[in-house]
Design a protein around this motif. Structure first.
Motif, PDB file in Angstrom:
ATOM      1  N   GLU A 148      15.179  63.296  61.987  1.00 43.57           N
ATOM      2  CA  GLU A 148      14.101  63.417  62.970  1.00 43.57           C
ATOM      3  C   GLU A 148      13.978  62.148  63.802  1.00 43.57           C
ATOM      4  O   GLU A 148      13.785  62.190  65.025  1.00 43.57           O
ATOM      5  CB  GLU A 148      12.787  63.722  62.245  1.00 43.57           C
ATOM      6  CG  GLU A 148      11.614  64.022  63.166  1.00 43.57           C
ATOM      7  CD  GLU A 148      11.799  65.274  64.017  1.00 43.57           C
ATOM      8  OE1 GLU A 148      11.000  65.446  64.959  1.00 43.57           O
ATOM      9  OE2 GLU A 148      12.728  66.073  63.763  1.00 43.57           O
ATOM     10  N   ARG A 191      16.885  62.143  66.203  1.00 45.97           N
ATOM     11  CA  ARG A 191      16.668  63.092  67.312  1.00 45.97           C
ATOM     12  C   ARG A 191      15.888  62.441  68.439  1.00 45.97           C
ATOM     13  O   ARG A 191      16.219  62.589  69.626  1.00 45.97           O
ATOM     14  CB  ARG A 191      15.920  64.318  66.807  1.00 45.97           C
ATOM     15  CG  ARG A 191      15.563  65.318  67.910  1.00 45.97           C
ATOM     16  CD  ARG A 191      14.693  66.438  67.387  1.00 45.97           C
ATOM     17  NE  ARG A 191      13.358  65.988  67.049  1.00 45.97           N
ATOM     18  CZ  ARG A 191      12.371  65.813  67.947  1.00 45.97           C
ATOM     19  NH1 ARG A 191      12.597  66.026  69.228  1.00 45.97           N
ATOM     20  NH2 ARG A 191      11.182  65.424  67.549  1.00 45.97           N
ATOM     21  N   HIS A 229      23.858  69.690  60.606  1.00 45.68           N
ATOM     22  CA  HIS A 229      24.448  70.651  61.540  1.00 45.68           C
ATOM     23  C   HIS A 229      23.379  71.267  62.430  1.00 45.68           C
ATOM     24  O   HIS A 229      23.561  71.430  63.644  1.00 45.68           O
ATOM     25  CB  HIS A 229      25.190  71.751  60.783  1.00 45.68           C
ATOM     26  CG  HIS A 229      25.858  72.740  61.691  1.00 45.68           C
ATOM     27  ND1 HIS A 229      25.200  73.856  62.186  1.00 45.68           N
ATOM     28  CD2 HIS A 229      27.103  72.764  62.227  1.00 45.68           C
ATOM     29  CE1 HIS A 229      26.022  74.530  62.980  1.00 45.68           C
ATOM     30  NE2 HIS A 229      27.173  73.895  63.018  1.00 45.68           N
ATOM     31  N   ALA A 230      22.255  71.615  61.823  1.00 45.12           N
ATOM     32  CA  ALA A 230      21.164  72.208  62.608  1.00 45.12           C
ATOM     33  C   ALA A 230      20.674  71.252  63.695  1.00 45.12           C
ATOM     34  O   ALA A 230      20.455  71.653  64.841  1.00 45.12           O
ATOM     35  CB  ALA A 230      20.010  72.595  61.682  1.00 45.12           C
ATOM     36  N   TYR A 231      20.518  69.985  63.339  1.00 44.48           N
ATOM     37  CA  TYR A 231      20.062  68.992  64.323  1.00 44.48           C
ATOM     38  C   TYR A 231      21.118  68.777  65.405  1.00 44.48           C
ATOM     39  O   TYR A 231      20.791  68.621  66.596  1.00 44.48           O
ATOM     40  CB  TYR A 231      19.722  67.668  63.633  1.00 44.48           C
ATOM     41  CG  TYR A 231      18.276  67.579  63.209  1.00 44.48           C
ATOM     42  CD1 TYR A 231      17.361  66.815  63.925  1.00 44.48           C
ATOM     43  CD2 TYR A 231      17.815  68.292  62.113  1.00 44.48           C
ATOM     44  CE1 TYR A 231      16.028  66.743  63.556  1.00 44.48           C
ATOM     45  CE2 TYR A 231      16.482  68.235  61.722  1.00 44.48           C
ATOM     46  CZ  TYR A 231      15.590  67.461  62.448  1.00 44.48           C
ATOM     47  OH  TYR A 231      14.260  67.403  62.084  1.00 44.48           O
ATOM     48  N   HIS A 260      23.219  70.962  66.486  1.00 47.05           N
ATOM     49  CA  HIS A 260      23.179  72.140  67.351  1.00 47.05           C
ATOM     50  C   HIS A 260      21.936  72.148  68.244  1.00 47.05           C
ATOM     51  O   HIS A 260      22.035  72.350  69.463  1.00 47.05           O
ATOM     52  CB  HIS A 260      23.200  73.406  66.497  1.00 47.05           C
ATOM     53  CG  HIS A 260      22.857  74.649  67.251  1.00 47.05           C
ATOM     54  ND1 HIS A 260      23.702  75.218  68.180  1.00 47.05           N
ATOM     55  CD2 HIS A 260      21.730  75.422  67.239  1.00 47.05           C
ATOM     56  CE1 HIS A 260      23.128  76.286  68.694  1.00 47.05           C
ATOM     57  NE2 HIS A 260      21.924  76.436  68.148  1.00 47.05           N
ATOM     58  N   LEU A 261      20.777  71.927  67.642  1.00 49.13           N
ATOM     59  CA  LEU A 261      19.527  72.051  68.394  1.00 49.13           C
ATOM     60  C   LEU A 261      19.327  70.941  69.427  1.00 49.13           C
ATOM     61  O   LEU A 261      18.777  71.179  70.499  1.00 49.13           O
ATOM     62  CB  LEU A 261      18.344  72.046  67.413  1.00 49.13           C
ATOM     63  CG  LEU A 261      18.201  73.283  66.521  1.00 49.13           C
ATOM     64  CD1 LEU A 261      17.167  73.023  65.435  1.00 49.13           C
ATOM     65  CD2 LEU A 261      17.828  74.501  67.356  1.00 49.13           C
ATOM     66  N   PHE A 262      19.795  69.740  69.094  1.00 48.36           N
ATOM     67  CA  PHE A 262      19.486  68.585  69.945  1.00 48.36           C
ATOM     68  C   PHE A 262      20.727  67.911  70.515  1.00 48.36           C
ATOM     69  O   PHE A 262      20.652  66.795  71.030  1.00 48.36           O
ATOM     70  CB  PHE A 262      18.644  67.580  69.142  1.00 48.36           C
ATOM     71  CG  PHE A 262      17.433  68.215  68.512  1.00 48.36           C
ATOM     72  CD1 PHE A 262      16.404  68.731  69.301  1.00 48.36           C
ATOM     73  CD2 PHE A 262      17.322  68.344  67.144  1.00 48.36           C
ATOM     74  CE1 PHE A 262      15.295  69.344  68.733  1.00 48.36           C
ATOM     75  CE2 PHE A 262      16.221  68.947  66.555  1.00 48.36           C
ATOM     76  CZ  PHE A 262      15.202  69.453  67.355  1.00 48.36           C
ATOM     77  N   ASP A 263      21.866  68.603  70.410  1.00 49.35           N
ATOM     78  CA  ASP A 263      23.113  68.111  70.984  1.00 49.35           C
ATOM     79  C   ASP A 263      23.395  66.667  70.531  1.00 49.35           C
ATOM     80  O   ASP A 263      23.729  65.806  71.354  1.00 49.35           O
ATOM     81  CB  ASP A 263      23.070  68.198  72.514  1.00 49.35           C
ATOM     82  CG  ASP A 263      24.469  68.212  73.110  1.00 49.35           C
ATOM     83  OD1 ASP A 263      25.385  68.757  72.476  1.00 49.35           O
ATOM     84  OD2 ASP A 263      24.646  67.656  74.217  1.00 49.35           O
ATOM     85  N   ARG A 293      31.477  69.095  71.570  1.00 49.56           N
ATOM     86  CA  ARG A 293      31.410  70.554  71.440  1.00 49.56           C
ATOM     87  C   ARG A 293      32.518  71.225  72.270  1.00 49.56           C
ATOM     88  O   ARG A 293      32.733  70.873  73.431  1.00 49.56           O
ATOM     89  CB  ARG A 293      30.044  71.037  71.928  1.00 49.56           C
ATOM     90  CG  ARG A 293      29.734  72.487  71.609  1.00 49.56           C
ATOM     91  CD  ARG A 293      28.543  72.973  72.414  1.00 49.56           C
ATOM     92  NE  ARG A 293      27.338  72.188  72.191  1.00 49.56           N
ATOM     93  CZ  ARG A 293      26.264  72.629  71.540  1.00 49.56           C
ATOM     94  NH1 ARG A 293      26.267  73.838  71.032  1.00 49.56           N
ATOM     95  NH2 ARG A 293      25.198  71.857  71.422  1.00 49.56           N
ATOM     96  N   ALA A 299      28.183  73.360  67.747  1.00 47.37           N
ATOM     97  CA  ALA A 299      27.526  72.052  67.728  1.00 47.37           C
ATOM     98  C   ALA A 299      28.556  70.931  67.782  1.00 47.37           C
ATOM     99  O   ALA A 299      29.692  71.116  67.347  1.00 47.37           O
ATOM    100  CB  ALA A 299      26.680  71.903  66.462  1.00 47.37           C
ATOM    101  N   TYR A 310      29.602  68.655  65.897  1.00 53.18           N
ATOM    102  CA  TYR A 310      29.445  68.361  64.477  1.00 53.18           C
ATOM    103  C   TYR A 310      30.783  68.553  63.777  1.00 53.18           C
ATOM    104  O   TYR A 310      31.455  69.577  63.961  1.00 53.18           O
ATOM    105  CB  TYR A 310      28.397  69.302  63.883  1.00 53.18           C
ATOM    106  CG  TYR A 310      28.258  69.270  62.371  1.00 53.18           C
ATOM    107  CD1 TYR A 310      27.287  68.476  61.765  1.00 53.18           C
ATOM    108  CD2 TYR A 310      29.084  70.054  61.564  1.00 53.18           C
ATOM    109  CE1 TYR A 310      27.152  68.469  60.378  1.00 53.18           C
ATOM    110  CE2 TYR A 310      28.952  70.040  60.181  1.00 53.18           C
ATOM    111  CZ  TYR A 310      27.988  69.250  59.597  1.00 53.18           C
ATOM    112  OH  TYR A 310      27.856  69.229  58.229  1.00 53.18           O
TER     113      TYR A 310
END
Length: 332
Positions: free
Chosen positions: A112, A115, A164-166, A168-171, A238, A251, A253
């Protein structure tokens, strides 16, 4: 370049920070200096780093989200290397809550904070333990890693999923580094090399688990640090995969094994210790411990595609260097 490293009082974090400082970078280190093992060793590592004017030490826990965020903002870091974690397979059976708190809650706080900061590259320590019950050798990043056999491994697999989620969501360009049995000077007292050397110098027997038939892809610390430093400028992009790449389709990632790719029998490791100490080990053969895989072996094809040939120190040399450090540090 400015680099934010978590875990700088730890084994790998200390070596990485020193290497970066020697190269002229500014390093902000964040570490909780917990008492999982001898705090004097952690303080000694930090004392060595304090000799560098470009090193800034911040003492705090990953669970302190406000301090972590503030520290990262103040560091103005180009790159984040997240190494801090509650380590150890066996300890996770005894103290599971510390793994949940540090590796999951703490790492979520780090993600976080990252991000909001938007680093050019986030490098995040994972472990070969995530391969768990896999029997296909060598372990490849494209293999499923869905059967963890320790809570430690489960928390690290959880870290990979959150990262991975971060990404993807926040490039946020993110590389997960799966480390394989790292050893060398300034190593952790809970690891086999440290325990074996200490016991043998004191004339005590050593416990050999798995009846001595275990294999490990031992990775000398300098080789690991060299790989990390070379990966740092290689932020995933990406949609631009290499052949056989673990790059996510959704992502920026990537997961990368970091190891020599040459597994060794545990007993050959013991023989290297015997040679370095000039004395024979008294061995007590024990069954495989809960949570421990019998073998680990890294497929390093992707690592070599990214950074070229992988530096590999023979275990005889690496163990001898550890023994030299141990004798000097403890005066024995």
């Amino acid at each position: 370049m400015k680099i934010f490293v978590t875990g700088t009082a730890g084994f790998i974090g200390y070596h990485l920070a020193q290497r970066l400082l020697d190269a002229g970078h500014a390093v902000t280190g964040f570490d909780g200096v917990t008492d999982y093992y001898d705090v004097r060793l952690k303080r000694a590592r930090l004392s060595g780093l304090a000799n560098y004017p470009a090193f800034t030490a911040i003492e705090g826990r990953l669970e302190d989200a406000e301090l972590l965020t503030r520290s990262l903002q103040g560091a103005e870091a180009d790159i984040i290397v997240h190494l801090a974690a509650q380590a150890g397979v066996r300890y996770s059976i005894e103290q599971p809550q510390s793994y949940i708190s540090s590796n999951l809650v703490g790492s979520a706080n780090l993600l976080e904070a990252a991000r909001a900061h938007k680093p050019a590259h986030l490098l995040f320590a994972s472990t070969s333990s995530v391969y768990g019950g896999n029997t296909k050798m060598p372990f490849c990043e494209l293999d499923a890693a869905d059967a963890p056999i320790s809570l430690y491994a489960a928390t690290k697999k959880g870290d990979e999923a959150m990262a991975h989620a971060y990404a993807h969501l926040f490039d946020m360009p993110t590389t997960m580094l799966r480390f394989f049995t790292v050893y060398g000077p300034w190593g952790r007292p809970d690891m086999a090399l440290f325990k074996f050397v200490a016991a043998m110098l004191e004339g005590r027997a050593i416990d050999i688990y798995g009846q001595g038939e275990m294999r490990r892809d031992f990775t000398y610390i300098d080789d690991l640090i060299e790989a990390i430093v070379r990966i740092m400028p290689l932020a995933p992009v990406r949609g631009m995969p290499l052949a056989g790449d673990s790059l996510s389709p959704v992502a920026p990632y990537r997961v990368v094994n970091v190891a020599g790719g040459h597994p060794e029998l545990l007993m050959d490791f013991v023989r290297a210790i015997e040679a370095a100490l000039g004395k024979k080990a008294a061995c007590r053969m024990q069954p495989l411990q809960a949570g421990d895989p019998r073998d680990t072996s890294a497929d390093t094809t992707l690592l070599r595609a990214l950074i070229g040939e992988v530096q590999r120190t023979p275990i005889t040399s690496g163990v001898a260097k550890f023994v030299d450090w141990y004798r000097q540090f403890y005066g024995v």
